[in-house]
Write a protein that holds these residues in place. Structure first.
Motif, PDB file in Angstrom:
ATOM      1  N   TYR A   1      25.051  32.233  50.724  1.00  0.00           N
ATOM      2  CA  TYR A   1      25.564  30.882  50.529  1.00  0.00           C
ATOM      3  C   TYR A   1      25.284  30.382  49.117  1.00  0.00           C
ATOM      4  O   TYR A   1      24.444  30.903  48.385  1.00  0.00           O
ATOM      5  CB  TYR A   1      24.902  29.923  51.528  1.00  0.00           C
ATOM      6  CG  TYR A   1      23.404  29.816  51.327  1.00  0.00           C
ATOM      7  CD1 TYR A   1      22.861  28.995  50.337  1.00  0.00           C
ATOM      8  CD2 TYR A   1      22.525  30.564  52.096  1.00  0.00           C
ATOM      9  CE1 TYR A   1      21.499  28.934  50.115  1.00  0.00           C
ATOM     10  CE2 TYR A   1      21.162  30.506  51.891  1.00  0.00           C
ATOM     11  CZ  TYR A   1      20.649  29.691  50.895  1.00  0.00           C
ATOM     12  OH  TYR A   1      19.299  29.641  50.666  1.00  0.00           O
ATOM     13  N   SER A   2      25.986  29.341  48.766  1.00  0.00           N
ATOM     14  CA  SER A   2      25.749  28.484  47.604  1.00  0.00           C
ATOM     15  C   SER A   2      25.596  27.084  48.174  1.00  0.00           C
ATOM     16  O   SER A   2      26.311  26.718  49.103  1.00  0.00           O
ATOM     17  CB  SER A   2      26.960  28.569  46.667  1.00  0.00           C
ATOM     18  OG  SER A   2      27.019  27.477  45.794  1.00  0.00           O
TER      19      SER A   2
ATOM     20  N   VAL B   1      19.232  34.854  50.938  1.00  0.00           N
ATOM     21  CA  VAL B   1      19.242  33.455  50.525  1.00  0.00           C
ATOM     22  C   VAL B   1      20.009  33.344  49.217  1.00  0.00           C
ATOM     23  O   VAL B   1      20.017  34.272  48.398  1.00  0.00           O
ATOM     24  CB  VAL B   1      17.818  32.883  50.366  1.00  0.00           C
ATOM     25  CG1 VAL B   1      17.090  32.869  51.698  1.00  0.00           C
ATOM     26  CG2 VAL B   1      17.007  33.630  49.310  1.00  0.00           C
ATOM     27  N   GLY B   2      20.674  32.207  49.020  1.00  0.00           N
ATOM     28  CA  GLY B   2      21.433  31.971  47.805  1.00  0.00           C
ATOM     29  C   GLY B   2      20.650  31.121  46.830  1.00  0.00           C
ATOM     30  O   GLY B   2      19.498  31.383  46.532  1.00  0.00           O
ATOM     31  N   SER B   3      21.281  30.033  46.375  1.00  0.00           N
ATOM     32  CA  SER B   3      20.623  29.126  45.434  1.00  0.00           C
ATOM     33  C   SER B   3      21.472  27.873  45.307  1.00  0.00           C
ATOM     34  O   SER B   3      22.468  27.682  46.026  1.00  0.00           O
ATOM     35  CB  SER B   3      20.436  29.795  44.066  1.00  0.00           C
ATOM     36  OG  SER B   3      19.630  28.996  43.206  1.00  0.00           O
TER      37      SER B   3
ATOM     38  N   MET C   1      24.661  29.317  41.501  1.00  0.00           N
ATOM     39  CA  MET C   1      25.478  30.376  42.075  1.00  0.00           C
ATOM     40  C   MET C   1      26.833  30.479  41.383  1.00  0.00           C
ATOM     41  O   MET C   1      27.359  31.582  41.174  1.00  0.00           O
ATOM     42  CB  MET C   1      25.671  30.129  43.571  1.00  0.00           C
ATOM     43  CG  MET C   1      24.387  30.172  44.379  1.00  0.00           C
ATOM     44  SD  MET C   1      23.509  31.734  44.257  1.00  0.00           S
ATOM     45  CE  MET C   1      24.469  32.752  45.356  1.00  0.00           C
ATOM     46  N   ALA C   2      27.409  29.325  41.020  1.00  0.00           N
ATOM     47  CA  ALA C   2      28.688  29.353  40.293  1.00  0.00           C
ATOM     48  C   ALA C   2      28.513  30.002  38.930  1.00  0.00           C
ATOM     49  O   ALA C   2      29.410  30.713  38.451  1.00  0.00           O
ATOM     50  CB  ALA C   2      29.239  27.941  40.144  1.00  0.00           C
ATOM     51  N   ALA C   3      27.362  29.774  38.285  1.00  0.00           N
ATOM     52  CA  ALA C   3      27.090  30.411  36.996  1.00  0.00           C
ATOM     53  C   ALA C   3      26.992  31.927  37.159  1.00  0.00           C
ATOM     54  O   ALA C   3      27.491  32.698  36.325  1.00  0.00           O
ATOM     55  CB  ALA C   3      25.813  29.850  36.390  1.00  0.00           C
ATOM     56  N   LEU C   4      26.350  32.372  38.251  1.00  0.00           N
ATOM     57  CA  LEU C   4      26.284  33.809  38.528  1.00  0.00           C
ATOM     58  C   LEU C   4      27.688  34.377  38.734  1.00  0.00           C
ATOM     59  O   LEU C   4      28.025  35.431  38.169  1.00  0.00           O
ATOM     60  CB  LEU C   4      25.433  34.042  39.779  1.00  0.00           C
ATOM     61  CG  LEU C   4      25.401  35.470  40.324  1.00  0.00           C
ATOM     62  CD1 LEU C   4      24.755  36.417  39.318  1.00  0.00           C
ATOM     63  CD2 LEU C   4      24.662  35.520  41.661  1.00  0.00           C
TER      64      LEU C   4
ATOM     65  N   PRO D   1      38.867  32.550  40.994  1.00  0.00           N
ATOM     66  CA  PRO D   1      38.976  31.092  40.969  1.00  0.00           C
ATOM     67  C   PRO D   1      37.855  30.388  41.717  1.00  0.00           C
ATOM     68  O   PRO D   1      37.692  29.183  41.597  1.00  0.00           O
ATOM     69  CB  PRO D   1      40.321  30.834  41.660  1.00  0.00           C
ATOM     70  CG  PRO D   1      40.446  31.971  42.626  1.00  0.00           C
ATOM     71  CD  PRO D   1      39.820  33.154  41.941  1.00  0.00           C
ATOM     72  N   GLU D   2      37.065  31.124  42.528  1.00  0.00           N
ATOM     73  CA  GLU D   2      36.024  30.508  43.361  1.00  0.00           C
ATOM     74  C   GLU D   2      34.675  31.110  42.994  1.00  0.00           C
ATOM     75  O   GLU D   2      34.163  32.020  43.648  1.00  0.00           O
ATOM     76  CB  GLU D   2      36.340  30.697  44.844  1.00  0.00           C
ATOM     77  CG  GLU D   2      37.619  30.008  45.288  1.00  0.00           C
ATOM     78  CD  GLU D   2      37.547  28.488  45.153  1.00  0.00           C
ATOM     79  OE1 GLU D   2      36.423  27.939  45.126  1.00  0.00           O
ATOM     80  OE2 GLU D   2      38.609  27.851  45.078  1.00  0.00           O
ATOM     81  N   ARG D   3      34.050  30.554  41.937  1.00  0.00           N
ATOM     82  CA  ARG D   3      32.871  31.202  41.363  1.00  0.00           C
ATOM     83  C   ARG D   3      31.608  30.991  42.191  1.00  0.00           C
ATOM     84  O   ARG D   3      30.736  31.867  42.254  1.00  0.00           O
ATOM     85  CB  ARG D   3      32.650  30.706  39.941  1.00  0.00           C
ATOM     86  CG  ARG D   3      33.679  31.237  38.913  1.00  0.00           C
ATOM     87  CD  ARG D   3      34.970  30.479  39.009  1.00  0.00           C
ATOM     88  NE  ARG D   3      36.026  30.997  38.148  1.00  0.00           N
ATOM     89  CZ  ARG D   3      36.652  30.264  37.242  1.00  0.00           C
ATOM     90  NH1 ARG D   3      36.313  29.017  37.039  1.00  0.00           N
ATOM     91  NH2 ARG D   3      37.624  30.778  36.523  1.00  0.00           N
ATOM     92  N   ALA D   4      31.472  29.824  42.859  1.00  0.00           N
ATOM     93  CA  ALA D   4      30.280  29.610  43.691  1.00  0.00           C
ATOM     94  C   ALA D   4      30.313  30.533  44.909  1.00  0.00           C
ATOM     95  O   ALA D   4      29.297  31.133  45.278  1.00  0.00           O
ATOM     96  CB  ALA D   4      30.190  28.156  44.129  1.00  0.00           C
TER      97      ALA D   4
END
Length: 463
Positions: A77-78, A237-239, A244-247, A406-409
């Protein structure tokens, strides 16, 4: 081919993306978060609504991809931060999900305000100056105003902690969102006892924060009724959503700084150590050694939506941006009025695009401390406009890159899900395989002098 599910627990929308091993988006759902305001200033989401949205979202993403639920190899998840739920000893919800936008904790009481504005607080948490909108402020409100409910609280979980616990049975969370609670010690990477004492919170009621991207078990039998997924899918686990979008945008590989243009503006970068900066926030990075530094501005792309609603209801945003592309110059807010011509709309909208880009420039300077920036990567809804991306490149004076996805997170979440599934050895390797660069917007030297003059005028309020 393995498929990875990345779920973005956003403030306005929940998004569910299904990606393959190359990072190609195979299925996507986007569901508006249905919020309730039972009392002025309160903002909540019913638990049943939370799970129904996610269940529908997973089903739609799988349907679009033509993929069966048992083909999902990993889940993560984000997430938004400072949204939480209270549970009793039987893990039954005592409250709805209380969103971070909820105001019941305002204003933060004097002693707590003083504690969070002390220099030691900044060194420990990476930021200074909590308000009552933070989860800790609202938890303090429950203690003082709902003592009969508080007496039955056994677990305090953020939205991502709750998501993780419900699906896996693991009482863990991620340190990326935990760091934004103002109760986490970045120097020890654990809950900070002094902060917990100040807010009269017991560590035993909280989830254990893990390094972002850490695998933490597999989905349990509860994943079926909750999300329509089988048991046994590896979970990580995400962040924080911006992290997460930056990743998912290639921060660190494609660019030095990631900027996000959505309802909230944000800039984020990697740093080797926590050095408190004004209006910046910090959290642990995926590698276990470094940190992210984040700055944001709540006055983001909503300005465009407000303009469209008030002055151009017969035009959609794409039409307005097309008019802005044809505008010879920008016109400031002081001349707005009803019954505008298309050319006037174009000038006003171009002004807003430039104004928001200038705010992004300030955020970039804040997170970098004025250090040189060589490349930026752009995410958020604003990254879909070629005109706006070119304005940012011209105004900031550096190349701006858009990743192919288009969906970075959601992609960031899918990346760590791929690591949990064993498809990649670590987050860095997964990002190399799954983040594909898109177009690069180079700054136009001819625009530099105009923007330099434009920016110089900002402190005087003239643009």
């Amino acid at each position: 081919m393995a498929y990875f599910l990345g779920i973005d627990l956003g403030t306005s929308y929940f998004k569910v993306g299904l990606f393959d091993e190359t990072g190609a988006l195979k299925g996507l759902s986007r569901l508006a978060l249905r919020k309730e305001t039972p009392v002025p200033g309160h903002c909540e989401v019913a638990v049943a609504v939370f799970w129904q949205l996610l269940r529908d979202g997973v089903a739609e993403a799988l349907r679009q991809a033509g993929v069966a639920a048992d083909q999902v190899a990993g889940v993560s998840y984000s997430s938004q931060a400072n949204t939480f739920i209270l549970l009793d000893r039987a893990d039954r919800p005592l409250t709805p999900l209380v969103l971070w936008t909820d105001l019941r904790g305002e204003p933060l009481q004097g002693e707590l305000w003083g504690f969070t504005h002390h220099a030691t607080y900044g060194r420990k948490t990476g930021f200074t100056g909590m308000t009552g909108k933070w989860a800790a402020g609202k938890l303090h409100w429950f203690q003082k105003n709902r003592p009969e409910l508080w007496a039955n609280v056994h677990r305090i979980m953020t939205i991502s902690d709750y998501f993780t616990y419900a699906l896996t049975g693991e009482k863990v969370g991620d340190a990326g969102t935990a760091a934004l609670l103002g109760l986490y010690d970045l120097t020890t990477r654990q809950w900070w006892p002094a902060a917990l004492t100040a807010f009269d919170l017991e560590q035993a009621r909280l989830s254990q924060p893990l390094r972002p991207g850490t695998p933490c078990g597999k989905t349990s039998a509860q994943a079926g009724p909750l999300l329509g997924l089988p048991a046994g899918i590896p979970f990580a686990v995400g962040s924080l959503d911006h992290h997460m979008a930056a990743l998912g945008s290639g921060l660190g590989r494609l660019a030095d700084v990631s900027i996000s243009t959505g309802t909230v503006l944000a800039a984020i970068t990697h740093v080797g150590s926590v050095v408190p900066q004004a209006d910046c926030y910090h959290g642990p990075d995926f590698d276990g050694d470094g940190f992210f530094r984040l700055a944001f501005d709540p006055n983001g792309a909503g300005q465009l939506e407000d303009y469209q609603r008030r002055f151009a209801p017969s035009h959609d945003l794409e039409e307005l941006i097309a008019l802005a592309a044809a505008a010879p110059d920008a016109r400031p807010a002081g001349s707005w009025r009803a019954q505008l011509t298309p050319a006037e709309h174009g000038r006003h909208v171009r002004y807003l695009l430039e104004k928001i880009a200038a705010a992004q420039r300030t955020l970039v300077q804040r997170v970098t401390g004025g250090s040189p920036v060589h490349r930026l990567v752009a995410t958020g809804g604003g990254a879909r406009s070629a005109l706006w991306l070119q304005i940012k490149a011209d105004l900031l004076g550096v190349p701006v890159i858009t990743p192919a996805s288009p969906e970075r997170a959601c992609l960031g979440a899918a990346i760590v899900a791929g690591v949990a599934a064993g498809a990649y050895r670590d987050v860095a390797a997964a990002a190399v395989a799954m983040v594909q660069p898109g177009r690069t917007y180079l700054p136009n030297p001819a625009e530099g002098p105009r923007y330099a003059q434009w920016l110089e005028a900002i402190p005087q309020g003239r643009p």
